[in-house]
Design a protein around this motif. Structure first.
Motif, PDB file in Angstrom:
ATOM      1  N   ILE A   9       0.858  -1.182   0.000  1.00  0.00           N
ATOM      2  CA  ILE A   9       0.000   0.000   0.000  1.00  0.00           C
ATOM      3  C   ILE A   9       0.895   1.233   0.000  1.00  0.00           C
ATOM      4  O   ILE A   9       1.635   1.462   0.958  1.00  0.00           O
ATOM      5  N   PRO A  10       0.815   2.025  -1.077  1.00  0.00           N
ATOM      6  CA  PRO A  10       1.655   3.218  -1.145  1.00  0.00           C
ATOM      7  C   PRO A  10       1.131   4.318  -0.216  1.00  0.00           C
ATOM      8  O   PRO A  10      -0.044   4.328   0.144  1.00  0.00           O
ATOM      9  N   ALA A  11       2.023   5.204   0.139  1.00  0.00           N
ATOM     10  CA  ALA A  11       1.616   6.379   0.906  1.00  0.00           C
ATOM     11  C   ALA A  11       0.633   7.184   0.064  1.00  0.00           C
ATOM     12  O   ALA A  11       0.654   7.126  -1.169  1.00  0.00           O
ATOM     13  N   THR A  12      -0.216   7.937   0.723  1.00  0.00           N
ATOM     14  CA  THR A  12      -1.220   8.741   0.015  1.00  0.00           C
ATOM     15  C   THR A  12      -0.560   9.659  -1.008  1.00  0.00           C
ATOM     16  O   THR A  12      -1.044   9.777  -2.141  1.00  0.00           O
ATOM     17  N   SER A  13       0.549  10.290  -0.636  1.00  0.00           N
ATOM     18  CA  SER A  13       1.211  11.196  -1.575  1.00  0.00           C
ATOM     19  C   SER A  13       1.771  10.437  -2.779  1.00  0.00           C
ATOM     20  O   SER A  13       1.746  10.946  -3.898  1.00  0.00           O
ATOM     21  N   GLU A  14       2.243   9.219  -2.570  1.00  0.00           N
ATOM     22  CA  GLU A  14       2.742   8.419  -3.687  1.00  0.00           C
ATOM     23  C   GLU A  14       1.601   8.032  -4.625  1.00  0.00           C
ATOM     24  O   GLU A  14       1.751   8.059  -5.851  1.00  0.00           O
ATOM     25  N   LEU A  15       0.470   7.684  -4.063  1.00  0.00           N
ATOM     26  CA  LEU A  15      -0.694   7.348  -4.874  1.00  0.00           C
ATOM     27  C   LEU A  15      -1.173   8.568  -5.657  1.00  0.00           C
ATOM     28  O   LEU A  15      -1.481   8.477  -6.854  1.00  0.00           O
ATOM     29  N   ALA A  16      -1.207   9.706  -4.994  1.00  0.00           N
ATOM     30  CA  ALA A  16      -1.605  10.941  -5.676  1.00  0.00           C
ATOM     31  C   ALA A  16      -0.648  11.250  -6.823  1.00  0.00           C
ATOM     32  O   ALA A  16      -1.082  11.625  -7.923  1.00  0.00           O
ATOM     33  N   ASP A  17       0.651  11.079  -6.588  1.00  0.00           N
ATOM     34  CA  ASP A  17       1.628  11.312  -7.657  1.00  0.00           C
ATOM     35  C   ASP A  17       1.412  10.356  -8.819  1.00  0.00           C
ATOM     36  O   ASP A  17       1.525  10.742  -9.984  1.00  0.00           O
ATOM     37  N   LEU A  18       1.092   9.114  -8.529  1.00  0.00           N
ATOM     38  CA  LEU A  18       0.841   8.124  -9.569  1.00  0.00           C
ATOM     39  C   LEU A  18      -0.369   8.530 -10.414  1.00  0.00           C
ATOM     40  O   LEU A  18      -0.335   8.462 -11.648  1.00  0.00           O
ATOM     41  N   ILE A  19      -1.425   8.953  -9.767  1.00  0.00           N
ATOM     42  CA  ILE A  19      -2.625   9.400 -10.488  1.00  0.00           C
ATOM     43  C   ILE A  19      -2.307  10.619 -11.340  1.00  0.00           C
ATOM     44  O   ILE A  19      -2.720  10.709 -12.506  1.00  0.00           O
ATOM     45  N   LEU A  20      -1.550  11.566 -10.794  1.00  0.00           N
ATOM     46  CA  LEU A  20      -1.188  12.759 -11.557  1.00  0.00           C
ATOM     47  C   LEU A  20      -0.318  12.414 -12.769  1.00  0.00           C
ATOM     48  O   LEU A  20      -0.497  12.984 -13.850  1.00  0.00           O
ATOM     49  N   ARG A  21       0.623  11.491 -12.595  1.00  0.00           N
ATOM     50  CA  ARG A  21       1.463  11.069 -13.724  1.00  0.00           C
ATOM     51  C   ARG A  21       0.606  10.420 -14.814  1.00  0.00           C
ATOM     52  O   ARG A  21       0.807  10.665 -16.007  1.00  0.00           O
ATOM     53  N   ALA A  22      -0.343   9.598 -14.407  1.00  0.00           N
ATOM     54  CA  ALA A  22      -1.240   8.975 -15.386  1.00  0.00           C
ATOM     55  C   ALA A  22      -2.063  10.041 -16.106  1.00  0.00           C
ATOM     56  O   ALA A  22      -2.244   9.976 -17.335  1.00  0.00           O
ATOM     57  N   ALA A  23      -2.548  11.018 -15.361  1.00  0.00           N
ATOM     58  CA  ALA A  23      -3.339  12.097 -15.968  1.00  0.00           C
ATOM     59  C   ALA A  23      -2.487  12.899 -16.952  1.00  0.00           C
ATOM     60  O   ALA A  23      -2.965  13.266 -18.040  1.00  0.00           O
ATOM     61  N   ARG A  24      -1.229  13.165 -16.606  1.00  0.00           N
ATOM     62  CA  ARG A  24      -0.341  13.891 -17.527  1.00  0.00           C
ATOM     63  C   ARG A  24      -0.116  13.095 -18.809  1.00  0.00           C
ATOM     64  O   ARG A  24      -0.123  13.657 -19.907  1.00  0.00           O
ATOM     65  N   ARG A  25       0.064  11.789 -18.670  1.00  0.00           N
ATOM     66  CA  ARG A  25       0.240  10.943 -19.861  1.00  0.00           C
ATOM     67  C   ARG A  25      -1.008  10.975 -20.732  1.00  0.00           C
ATOM     68  O   ARG A  25      -0.913  11.041 -21.966  1.00  0.00           O
TER      69      ARG A  25
END
Length: 149
Positions: A9-25
């Motif tokens: 389970i990633p930290a909340t900030s890591e999960l948020a970063d992952l979602i943002l990276r996906a959105a940028r892609r």
């Protein structure tokens, strides 16, 4: 995922970063898919906003785009100059104008939608049906209806 089959389970900030990276892609893929069409991503967004609100006041479009009215006016002017948007007087307020798509604007909107689908497929196409269902299930609660979207 670790070797034991359990999910870390990633930290909340890591999960948020992952979602943002996906959105940028996804945004980059959508922008690339628009290549060859006569609008950029911001203009395409404005075209979609006008279609959703139609007939729309320029201030409503600015709200949807989350930009200042002057910035929205520039985009609207470009869409009007391209023949994709028409301005008409608001019958309930002679000082205001309403925006609507022209027939060529509707055609362009359909081509924009096809381009967005191609861009999304380029990013999401590698997911299995189960992964798509899981992602949809996970993201849906995070997306509340947004009157500005």
């Amino acid at each position: 995922m670790n070797c034991g089959g359990s999910v870390s389970i990633p930290a909340t900030s890591e999960l948020a970063d992952l979602i943002l990276r996906a959105a940028r892609r996804l945004r980059a893929a959508h922008a690339a898919a628009l290549d060859g069409l006569p609008v950029n991503p911001h203009q395409a967004h404005a075209l979609r906003a006008i279609a959703r609100l139609e007939p729309a006041r320029p201030s409503q479009v600015a709200g949807r785009l989350r930009v200042a009215r002057g910035s929205a006016t520039e985009v609207i002017d470009t869409l009007e100059a391209g023949g994709w948007v028409a301005r008409t007087p608001d019958p309930s307020d002679g000082r205001a104008t309403l925006l609507s798509l022209t027939p060529s604007g509707r055609d362009l909107l359909a081509r924009v939608a096809q381009a967005r689908d191609r861009g999304a497929e380029g990013i999401l196409g590698g997911l299995s049906p189960q992964e798509r269902a899981t992602l949809t299930e996970a993201l849906t609660p995070l997306t509340t209806p947004d009157p500005q979207a």
